[in-house]
Each structure stands twice: as C-alpha cells, then as structure tokens.
Design a protein around this motif. Structure first.
Motif, PDB file in Angstrom:
ATOM      1  N   VAL A   1      88.796  10.898 -84.937  1.00  0.00           N
ATOM      2  CA  VAL A   1      89.123  10.319 -83.629  1.00  0.00           C
ATOM      3  C   VAL A   1      89.831  11.338 -82.754  1.00  0.00           C
ATOM      4  CG1 VAL A   1      90.514   8.566 -82.466  1.00  0.00           C
ATOM      5  CG2 VAL A   1      89.184   7.947 -84.498  1.00  0.00           C
ATOM      6  N   GLU A   2      90.768  12.070 -83.347  1.00  0.00           N
ATOM      7  CA  GLU A   2      91.486  13.099 -82.595  1.00  0.00           C
ATOM      8  C   GLU A   2      90.540  14.195 -82.115  1.00  0.00           C
ATOM      9  OE1 GLU A   2      95.269  16.178 -83.229  1.00  0.00           O
ATOM     10  OE2 GLU A   2      94.643  14.820 -84.838  1.00  0.00           O
ATOM     11  N   ALA A   3      89.531  14.519 -82.949  1.00  0.00           N
ATOM     12  CA  ALA A   3      88.602  15.588 -82.595  1.00  0.00           C
ATOM     13  C   ALA A   3      87.751  15.237 -81.380  1.00  0.00           C
ATOM     14  CB  ALA A   3      87.705  15.906 -83.794  1.00  0.00           C
ATOM     15  N   VAL A   4      87.285  13.972 -81.301  1.00  0.00           N
ATOM     16  CA  VAL A   4      86.388  13.601 -80.188  1.00  0.00           C
ATOM     17  C   VAL A   4      87.144  13.032 -78.993  1.00  0.00           C
ATOM     18  CG1 VAL A   4      84.433  13.212 -81.719  1.00  0.00           C
ATOM     19  CG2 VAL A   4      85.936  11.297 -81.140  1.00  0.00           C
ATOM     20  N   ALA A   5      88.425  12.738 -79.169  1.00  0.00           N
ATOM     21  CA  ALA A   5      89.222  12.270 -78.035  1.00  0.00           C
ATOM     22  C   ALA A   5      89.249  13.365 -76.964  1.00  0.00           C
ATOM     23  CB  ALA A   5      90.632  11.920 -78.486  1.00  0.00           C
ATOM     24  N   GLY A   6      89.063  12.979 -75.740  1.00  0.00           N
ATOM     25  CA  GLY A   6      89.052  13.952 -74.662  1.00  0.00           C
ATOM     26  C   GLY A   6      87.654  14.370 -74.243  1.00  0.00           C
TER      27      GLY A   6
ATOM     28  N   PRO B   1      88.194   6.664 -77.957  1.00  0.00           N
ATOM     29  CA  PRO B   1      87.279   6.268 -79.039  1.00  0.00           C
ATOM     30  C   PRO B   1      87.704   4.911 -79.610  1.00  0.00           C
ATOM     31  CG  PRO B   1      88.028   8.531 -79.316  1.00  0.00           C
ATOM     32  CD  PRO B   1      88.884   7.928 -78.243  1.00  0.00           C
ATOM     33  N   ARG B   2      86.709   4.128 -80.035  1.00  0.00           N
ATOM     34  CA  ARG B   2      86.968   2.841 -80.681  1.00  0.00           C
ATOM     35  C   ARG B   2      86.610   2.976 -82.155  1.00  0.00           C
ATOM     36  NH1 ARG B   2      83.916   1.339 -76.221  1.00  0.00           N
ATOM     37  NH2 ARG B   2      82.187   0.676 -77.561  1.00  0.00           N
ATOM     38  N   VAL B   3      87.433   2.401 -83.009  1.00  0.00           N
ATOM     39  CA  VAL B   3      87.283   2.617 -84.452  1.00  0.00           C
ATOM     40  C   VAL B   3      87.213   1.285 -85.182  1.00  0.00           C
ATOM     41  CG1 VAL B   3      88.252   3.704 -86.498  1.00  0.00           C
ATOM     42  CG2 VAL B   3      88.641   4.725 -84.245  1.00  0.00           C
TER      43      VAL B   3
ATOM     44  N   THR C   1      79.614   7.597 -88.355  1.00  0.00           N
ATOM     45  CA  THR C   1      80.442   7.122 -89.465  1.00  0.00           C
ATOM     46  C   THR C   1      81.114   8.313 -90.131  1.00  0.00           C
ATOM     47  OG1 THR C   1      79.003   5.224 -89.882  1.00  0.00           O
ATOM     48  CG2 THR C   1      80.447   5.915 -91.684  1.00  0.00           C
ATOM     49  N   VAL C   2      82.402   8.191 -90.362  1.00  0.00           N
ATOM     50  CA  VAL C   2      83.147   9.240 -91.048  1.00  0.00           C
ATOM     51  C   VAL C   2      82.983   9.045 -92.555  1.00  0.00           C
ATOM     52  CG1 VAL C   2      85.403  10.309 -91.379  1.00  0.00           C
ATOM     53  CG2 VAL C   2      84.799   9.327 -89.149  1.00  0.00           C
ATOM     54  N   VAL C   3      82.502  10.068 -93.239  1.00  0.00           N
ATOM     55  CA  VAL C   3      82.215   9.952 -94.666  1.00  0.00           C
ATOM     56  C   VAL C   3      83.499   9.733 -95.474  1.00  0.00           C
ATOM     57  CG1 VAL C   3      81.299  11.149 -96.689  1.00  0.00           C
ATOM     58  CG2 VAL C   3      80.107  11.318 -94.481  1.00  0.00           C
ATOM     59  N   ASP C   4      84.534  10.509 -95.207  1.00  0.00           N
ATOM     60  CA  ASP C   4      85.796  10.410 -95.933  1.00  0.00           C
ATOM     61  C   ASP C   4      86.762   9.501 -95.173  1.00  0.00           C
ATOM     62  OD1 ASP C   4      88.249  10.749 -97.173  1.00  0.00           O
ATOM     63  OD2 ASP C   4      87.990  12.907 -97.482  1.00  0.00           O
ATOM     64  N   ARG C   5      87.116   8.374 -95.785  1.00  0.00           N
ATOM     65  CA  ARG C   5      88.000   7.410 -95.122  1.00  0.00           C
ATOM     66  C   ARG C   5      89.315   8.031 -94.682  1.00  0.00           C
ATOM     67  NH1 ARG C   5      87.639   2.067 -95.173  1.00  0.00           N
ATOM     68  NH2 ARG C   5      86.106   2.160 -96.854  1.00  0.00           N
TER      69      ARG C   5
ATOM     70  N   GLU D   1      87.327  -0.593 -91.215  1.00  0.00           N
ATOM     71  CA  GLU D   1      86.672  -1.040 -92.441  1.00  0.00           C
ATOM     72  C   GLU D   1      85.392  -0.267 -92.718  1.00  0.00           C
ATOM     73  OE1 GLU D   1      86.040  -3.096 -95.902  1.00  0.00           O
ATOM     74  OE2 GLU D   1      87.825  -3.110 -94.611  1.00  0.00           O
ATOM     75  N   SER D   2      84.562  -0.102 -91.670  1.00  0.00           N
ATOM     76  CA  SER D   2      83.279   0.595 -91.862  1.00  0.00           C
ATOM     77  C   SER D   2      83.374   2.094 -91.596  1.00  0.00           C
ATOM     78  CB  SER D   2      82.221  -0.015 -90.931  1.00  0.00           C
ATOM     79  OG  SER D   2      82.556   0.224 -89.569  1.00  0.00           O
ATOM     80  N   ARG D   3      84.539   2.565 -91.100  1.00  0.00           N
ATOM     81  CA  ARG D   3      84.768   3.978 -90.755  1.00  0.00           C
ATOM     82  C   ARG D   3      83.873   4.409 -89.593  1.00  0.00           C
ATOM     83  NH1 ARG D   3      83.283   3.861 -95.736  1.00  0.00           N
ATOM     84  NH2 ARG D   3      81.629   5.421 -95.490  1.00  0.00           N
ATOM     85  N   ARG D   4      83.454   3.441 -88.781  1.00  0.00           N
ATOM     86  CA  ARG D   4      82.553   3.713 -87.660  1.00  0.00           C
ATOM     87  C   ARG D   4      83.364   4.024 -86.411  1.00  0.00           C
ATOM     88  NH1 ARG D   4      77.452   5.397 -88.060  1.00  0.00           N
ATOM     89  NH2 ARG D   4      76.136   4.755 -86.336  1.00  0.00           N
ATOM     90  N   VAL D   5      83.015   5.124 -85.738  1.00  0.00           N
ATOM     91  CA  VAL D   5      83.684   5.534 -84.512  1.00  0.00           C
ATOM     92  C   VAL D   5      82.672   5.474 -83.367  1.00  0.00           C
ATOM     93  CG1 VAL D   5      84.908   7.396 -83.319  1.00  0.00           C
ATOM     94  CG2 VAL D   5      85.236   7.050 -85.788  1.00  0.00           C
TER      95      VAL D   5
END
Length: 342
Positions: free
Chosen positions: A251-256, A262-264, A240-244, A267-271
């Motif tokens: 997402v950009e950071a973990v892409a690749g 990545p699926r996002v 979960t990303v703390v800052d909305r 609403e919950s900021r869950r990746v």
C-alpha cells in the motif's frame, strides 16, 4: 383509484424505520420501484434487507414511515397488498413430502383459484420452471436448485404483480444460480415488478435495472449499475499481495500514484487503486514501485469499476457480512442474526 396507484411506481417507501429492542434494523429508508422493473437491494447480512422485505410483504409493521404496493398502504390495506404480491424467501416454503404438482395444487387452492385454473396454472408453471419430468416425484428428492424453482413457481400461482425475492440464490451451486437468474429474467421480461435482495454484487449487476445499497439500515447509494460505477471514477488498478505480512508495504509503495488512497481488503490481501485515465502508465509505475519495495503480487490488472469497487468506495470495506464472512459464506450466531434481520 388511490393517487399513489396512478403513477408508474409499483412500490414506494418513505422514511421507513424499524427497531428490535436496541437494534435499529431500518433507519429511515426511501426508494421507489417503477412497474415492470427489477430493483436490486444490496447489502451484507444484518443490513436490513430482510426487514424491509417483511414490512413490504405485510409480515412486519414499521415503527414509522410509509410503504405502499400498487397504491395500497402495507399497514392500512394489508389484505389488498397480499392479493397483488408474492414472496419467495431465503428458505423454501414447499412441503417436501408432497410432489411438485401437489405443492402447486395446494398453493392454488390457498389462493382460492377455480379448479380448472389451478390445473392450467400448475401445468404452465411446471413447464416454465423445467419441472415436468419431476412433477410427480416427492420434493424431498429434488436438488437444491429444483426446490428453489418449485418454491418460486408456487409463489407465482396467483400471478402476482409484484414479486419479492429475498436472497433467492443463497446456497445454490453455480449451475443452479445461473438457472435462477434465467427465471428471474423471464419474469421481468413478462412485466413482473421484482424486488431482489442479494449479497452478491454480480447478481445485482446482471439482473437489476436499478440498485440501492443498504448498510446498517440506511440507503447509502442508489442508481443504475453504470451510475454507481461512475461514482468510483475511471479505471481501477487491482492486485493481490502474495505475502500477507507485506500488505502494508505494498500500500505504501503504490500510494501517491494518484490522488486517491489505495483500498485494502485485509482478508483477501487485495489492493485496489482508482487510477482514472492513467491506464497502462499506472500499471508500469505500480510494477516498478512494487518491485523496488520487494513485494510479490498476483493478478495485477486494470479494469473498469465493478459493483465490488462501488461497495468498497461507499462503505469503506468489502461486501462482507458484519462478522467478516465474505458475502454470505459465513453464519453469525442465531440470536444475533435474529435481532438484526428479523
């Protein structure tokens, strides 16, 4: 005997369509339920679950397609279907001014049972559903869980071969929900064929032998829980990303990290990211990338795919009602809901 009744399926559905005006509630669904098994029908509000149940229980006529219960066509042999089924809907059908015992007594009479059979059946069901101590109290004094148990007991007065449970735990507290799960497991163990509609992914995972996922009136996935999870493939990295405002950066950071995107859940900021067999290596790489991007996360963990992951993978969004409320916690305007889930 009807040819359909000679196979091992208690329920058969082929090409079922139903529309309410311009709203296509069902768009040609197909499935079959073996006798003595539990089918979980999963989907958000408005998916068509309740419409399917109402057709199978003879409360609605389909526009096209066929459906049969124990070999009896739900349109041509509706009376025969009603003799072998029971339905417990989202709202209880009990009379709250009457006692629990009186509610069961009335249901037995409506089923045209002999008086002695009504007494025996009532005593058995009160015991089975842990309602003996409350049997002679008005049902209006019951808790929500007790009312649901009484409603289910009433539906079983006729000892049905097939039981339809339409979102039976909606609105129950966690204790009442677990109690209802125990009751459903007991019924399944005794050989009752159960069709269970639910918005709760964990409920389907716990109770169903097979699962179908319905969205917008179509079956978009089906199989056992394990088979559906295998569709996602390998382990899933989730956080979960703390800052909305930093969700897109995360997402950009973990892409690749892997070949999958990545699926996002905005609403919950869950990746969530499918990482296959990379396991702990993926966690290390993800932490490094997120730190470098200045993204703070919570609950970063690796887990085997859940039905939440399956739903997200096959629908492209989380298991929510179509107005964005998570799994039945919100309500749509009455007119819109009536059209979609009539």
């Amino acid at each position: 005997m009807n040819a359909l009744a000679s196979d091992n399926h208690a329920i058969r559905v082929e090409g079922l369509h139903k529309a309410f005006g311009k709203v296509q509630a069902l768009r040609g669904i197909d499935f079959a339920v073996p006798r003595g098994s539990v089918l979980g029908v999963l989907g958000p509000n408005g998916a068509g679950k309740t419409t399917a149940v109402r057709i199978l229980s003879t409360l609605l006529r389909p526009d096209s397609g066929t459906a049969s219960i124990e070999g009896h066509d739900v349109v041509r042999d509706a009376a025969a279907v009603r003799r072998v089924i029971a339905l417990a809907g989202q709202a209880t059908a009990i009379q709250v001014e009457l006692t629990g015992r009186e509610n069961l007594d009335i249901m037995g009479r409506l089923r045209h049972l002999e008086r002695n059979d009504v007494r025996a059946r009532t005593a058995d069901l009160l015991e089975r559903f842990d309602l003996v101590d409350a049997a002679d109290r008005p049902a209006k004094t019951y808790s929500g869980g007790m009312k649901r148990r009484l409603d289910l007991a009433a539906s079983l007065m006729g000892d049905p071969a097939v039981l339809f449970l339409d979102e039976p735990t909606t609105g129950l507290d966690p204790y009442g929900r677990l109690g209802m799960w125990d009751v459903i497991r007991q019924l399944a163990a005794q050989g009752t064929t159960i069709l269970l509609t639910t918005q709760y992914l964990d409920e389907a995972d716990e109770l169903a032998d097979d699962i179908i996922v319905i969205e917008r009136g179509q079956v978009i996935a089906q199989g056992t829980s394990d088979q559906l999870k295998d569709r996602v493939g390998g382990d899933v990295l989730e956080f979960t990303v703390v800052d909305r405002d930093l969700v897109a950066r995360a997402v950009e950071a973990v892409a690749g990290l892997t070949d999958t995107e990545p699926r996002v859940n905005a609403e919950s900021r869950r990746v969530a990211l499918q990482v296959g067999s990379r396991g702990s290596h993926a966690i290390v790489d993800a932490v490094r990338r997120l730190d470098a991007a200045g993204v703070e996360t919570d609950g970063l963990a690796l887990h085997r795919p859940s039905l939440d992951d399956v739903f997200l993978a096959v629908t492209g969004h989380a298991a929510e009602s179509e107005d964005g409320a998570v799994r039945g916690r919100g309500r749509r305007p009455a007119a819109q809901k009536e059209a979609a889930e009539r």
